[in-house]
Structures are given as structure tokens and as C-alpha cells.
Design an enzyme around this catalytic site. Structure first.
Site, PDB file in Angstrom:
ATOM      1  N   GLY A 332       0.824  -1.223   0.000  1.00  0.00           N
ATOM      2  CA  GLY A 332       0.000   0.000   0.000  1.00  0.00           C
ATOM      3  C   GLY A 332       0.852   1.264   0.000  1.00  0.00           C
ATOM      4  O   GLY A 332       0.373   2.339  -0.322  1.00  0.00           O
ATOM      5  N   SER A 334       3.371   1.483  -1.895  1.00  0.00           N
ATOM      6  CA  SER A 334       3.933   1.516  -3.249  1.00  0.00           C
ATOM      7  C   SER A 334       3.654   2.837  -3.952  1.00  0.00           C
ATOM      8  O   SER A 334       2.569   3.401  -3.805  1.00  0.00           O
ATOM      9  CB  SER A 334       3.317   0.400  -4.082  1.00  0.00           C
TER      10      SER A 334
HETATM   11  C1  4AZ Z   1       3.841  -3.723  -1.715  1.00  0.00           C
HETATM   12  O1  4AZ Z   1       3.311  -4.810  -1.841  1.00  0.00           O
HETATM   13  C2  4AZ Z   1       5.118  -3.619  -0.962  1.00  0.00           C
HETATM   14  N1  4AZ Z   1       8.723  -3.907   2.433  1.00  0.00           N
HETATM   15  C3  4AZ Z   1       5.780  -2.417  -0.912  1.00  0.00           C
HETATM   16  C4  4AZ Z   1       6.949  -2.325  -0.197  1.00  0.00           C
HETATM   17  C5  4AZ Z   1       7.453  -3.418   0.445  1.00  0.00           C
HETATM   18  C6  4AZ Z   1       6.793  -4.621   0.416  1.00  0.00           C
HETATM   19  C7  4AZ Z   1       5.608  -4.730  -0.300  1.00  0.00           C
HETATM   20  C8  4AZ Z   1       8.732  -3.273   1.199  1.00  0.00           C
HETATM   21  O2  4AZ Z   1       3.311  -2.714  -2.182  1.00  0.00           O
END
Ligand code: 4AZ
Length: 395
Positions: A332, A334
Site C-alpha cells: 500500500g 507503493s
Molecule cells: C507492496 O506490496 C510492498 N517492504 C511495498 C513495499 C514493500 C513490500 C511490499 C517493502 O506494495
């Protein structure tokens, strides 16, 4: 070696020196003294300038007198021999201590919101990027809740009005930078169904005072984004408000600076990631409020080592993790920012991209390395000034 190469090396060295010097100070400077902010009888932003006389919390409990407690926030934050709600520590809103049985707890107060400011003046320019109107907070291990004023470039991207998709960063008044993997339909993404919010501290609440809402006029996904390896995980959204304008600079909304091409920060440099992502790996819910966490940069070679990510890391990625793997971005987050401070400004060095789990030992967060994309951003936005790597004016 031609002149251009010599110049780029010089530019990279000079900014690195600026960054290193800054880091060696250890503490982060306040970005802005709030002295130009008058005291308020209503709440704007996080209510840290509220000096009214409400002394009951949201639950109706009576506030206890501040003078009965040790308050470490100094003298200019509105505390004294009184019971009024205050926000001396830039928490989400004014609060006070109340009695709950035998315990004393902190509770938030409901302070009437100030009316929206009269039409704000200028739009942001590249010369005012990366400034924060509020002190940063690093106290809570695993990240802390902050208002959007701490990270005023953070964008929240939604599908239609309600389904939160990803974070993003405002890099120019009309442009939000995010991750390509936020749009699994790729070039087939229906941009009419996307909405972008700036100035938002709470994901499920509408903040009429601070938030600005946009539709997406154009999406640019990196042409070499690899859906398997997440290489080139970067995308640009051109935003447009209902009156056809772009983002207006306020305390809650401003652009982040882009670092000059190929700038390298020292290993271990402390940066911040922020977003509305999950608070733990495998959790059900996204965070209702914006959080930020401090993470340190890893060397490329350490991140490419075996117990870490081995061959999964490309030169377009960079890794960062909290001390003892305690803080991290998560699902989330991201598309959201990894920002690092230099000369009193925040520069966008990474876009939250991927990672195995969250805050897991030997599994740092992986970010798209922004300094590899100056040219791509300049071409996409047609804004070379934002990316050409001029030094920014000293604050
Ligand atoms: C994701 O799924 C995600 N720990 C983003 C960052 C990280 C892991 C998953 C980093 O959006």
C-alpha cells in the site's frame, strides 16, 4: 574525459559533499520556524497553533492541567497553567491528558476547523520544492503518524473515489510520480477511473481545508517496466483539478525536489519513507492515517548479497531499511516517496517499489532509484528545469 563528464562528476561530488555535511550534523533541522503563524482559535492543519479554550476531549472527558505533568516540548507551544487542548508535539490534532479510572491517558479534542484560507496565491515552482512547514518526528520505532504537512508532496491515488491504490509524490504542480506496478492493466489503464488527492492526512476522511482533488489527464508508464522483475517501476500522472488547474502550494501541498542525475548518497544515509500502507506484513487494513518512517540506505553490493536479494536487484533499484530491520515500507506504500534531506530541502531519491514482507530481517525495502530517471522525467513532463540538476537555493 570530455568536459561534460568532468562537469557531471563535479556536480555529483558537490551535492554529495552537501549531503554528507548535512548528515554529519546528525540532527535534522526544522524546515521552517512557524513564527509567521499567528495563534488560532480554530484548528487548521494539525492544530499546533490552536490557542483557544476548549478543555474537553472527543469523549467529553475534562482535560487535566498541563502544569501537573512534565512536558518536554519547550515554552513556545502554548502550554502553561491551564487545561486547554493543545498540540505541542505535532500529533494529529490537539489533545490533552484525562483521567481514566486510575490511569492518566492522552485523548484527542474536537476543535472546530478553521474556514478555508482565502484563495492561495502562487503555484509551486522548482525553487520552493522540498520545504516542510513542520518539524519532523523520528520518535516511534516502526514509524510514526504524521500529518500531511510533514510530507506535503505525498499523493494518494484512488480507483474511482474510494479504492485506495497507491501513494505518489508531487514533483511539479501538474505531475505526480508513482510506481508503474500500481497500474496492472498497463497502457490499458482507464485513467477516467483514477483520482488523485494531495494534502490528505487521513485516507477515509475528507479534509475540506487541506485536501486538493484531481483527475488524471495522462499516464506515462515507463516503456521498459518489467512486470516480473519490477525493473523500471516508475510512472508519471498528469493531474488536473475540476477547474482545469494543477496543484496549489499550501502548507499541506508542495513539490518535492528531484536530485541531480546520478547523485549518490553515502551508505547508511538516513532518509524517510511515507505512506498509507499496511502497518505490518500480512495485515488486513491500510493505515487510516499517513505514517512516516526513517530508513537508512544500504549499499548496492550489500543488497545484492545472498541472504538479502541476490540477483533480484538491478542498477535501477536501491535498498533501504530501518535500524535492526525495525522500519520499512509495506503493502500500500507503493508509489510513495523515499526522501532524503540536503541543505534543508527534501529530495526524492526513491519510489516505493517492492520487498519481501515488511521489516523482515535481511529483506530491505526496494525503491526505484530516482537519479536514473532524470532524463525520462524531463522528457515525459517537458519540464527540463525540474530535473537538470541545478543546485537549489540555500534555505
Ligand atoms: C507492496 O506490496 C510492498 N517492504 C511495498 C513495499 C514493500 C513490500 C511490499 C517493502 O506494495
Amino acid at each position: 574525459m570530455n568536459l561534460l563528464v568532468i562537469f557531471s562528476i563535479f556536480a555529483a561530488i558537490s551535492i554529495e559533499v552537501a549531503f554528507s555535511k548535512n548528515q554529519s550534523k546528525k540532527t535534522l533541522r526544522h524546515m521552517h520556524s512557524n513564527q509567521d503563524n499567528p495563534s488560532e482559535e480554530c484548528q487548521s492543519g494539525d492544530g499546533s497553533h490552536y490557542r483557544g479554550i476548549i478543555s474537553r476531549t472527543k469523549t467529553g472527558a475534562h482535560c487535566l492541567n498541563w502544569k501537573r505533568f512534565k512536558n518536554p516540548w519547550g515554552t513556545s507551544v502554548g502550554l502553561g497553567n491551564h487545561r486547554y487542548c493543545r498540540n505541542p508535539d505535532h500529533s494529529l490534532m490537539p489533545w490533552c491528558r484525562v483521567r481514566r479510572g486510575k490511569r492518566v491517558v492522552r485523548e484527542f479534542c474536537d476543535i472546530p476547523k478553521c474556514p478555508p484560507p482565502v484563495k492561495p496565491a502562487a503555484v509551486d515552482t522548482e525553487l520552493t520544492c522540498g520545504e516542510m512547514s513542520q518539524q519532523m518526528m523520528y520518535r516511534i520505532v516502526g514509524g510514526s503518524f504524521v500529518t500531511i504537512q510533514s510530507q506535503p508532496w505525498v499523493a494518494a491515488i484512488f480507483h474511482r473515489r474510494s479504492k485506495f491504490i497507491c501513494g505518489g509524490s508531487l514533483i511539479a504542480p501538474c505531475w505526480v510520480l508513482t510506481a508503474a506496478h500500481c497500474f496492472p492493466n498497463g497502457p490499458g489503464t482507464d485513467i477516467q477511473r483514477l483520482s488523485v488527492f494531495l494534502g490528505k492526512s487521513a485516507i477515509n476522511e475528507t479534509d475540506d481545508v487541506n485536501e486538493q482533488k484531481f483527475t488524471v489527464e495522462k499516464i506515462i508508464l515507463h516503456q521498459e517496466y518489467n512486470t516480473t522483475t519490477y525493473d523500471n517501476d516508475i510512472a508519471l500522472l498528469k493531474i488536473k483539478s475540476s477547474d482545469g488547474g494543477c496543484a496549489i502550494q499550501t502548507k499541506s501541498t508542495r513539490t518535492v525536489c528531484l536530485p541531480p542525475p546520478n547523485t549518490q548518497l553515502p551508505v547508511g544515509f538516513q532518509c524517510i519513507t511515507a505512506g498509507f500502507g499496511k502497518e505490518r506484513s500480512g495485515g488486513w487494513e491500510y493505515s487510516a492515517y499517513l505514517k512516516q518512517a526513517s530508513v537508512n540506505l544500504l549499499s548496492q553490493s550489500d543488497c545484492k548479497k545472498d541472504p538479502v536479494y541476490d540477483s533480484l536487484i538491478t542498477d535501477n533499484m536501491l535498498c533501504a531499511a530501518g535500524p535492526n530491520w525495525s522500519t520499512d515500507a509495506c503493502e500500500g506504500d507503493s508509489g510513495g516517496p523515499l526522501v532524503c534531506e540536503a541543505s534543508g530541502r527534501m529530495f526524492l531519491f526513491g519510489v516505493v517499489s517492492w520487498g519481501i514482507g515488511c521489516a523482515q530481517q535481511n529483506k530491505p525495502g526496494v525503491y526505484t532509484a530516482l537519479t536514473k530517471y532524470n532524463k525520462w522525467i524531463a522528457e515525459g513532463t517537458d519540464l527540463p528545469k525540474y530535473t537538470e540538476g541545478v543546485m537549489y537555493p540555500q534555505k
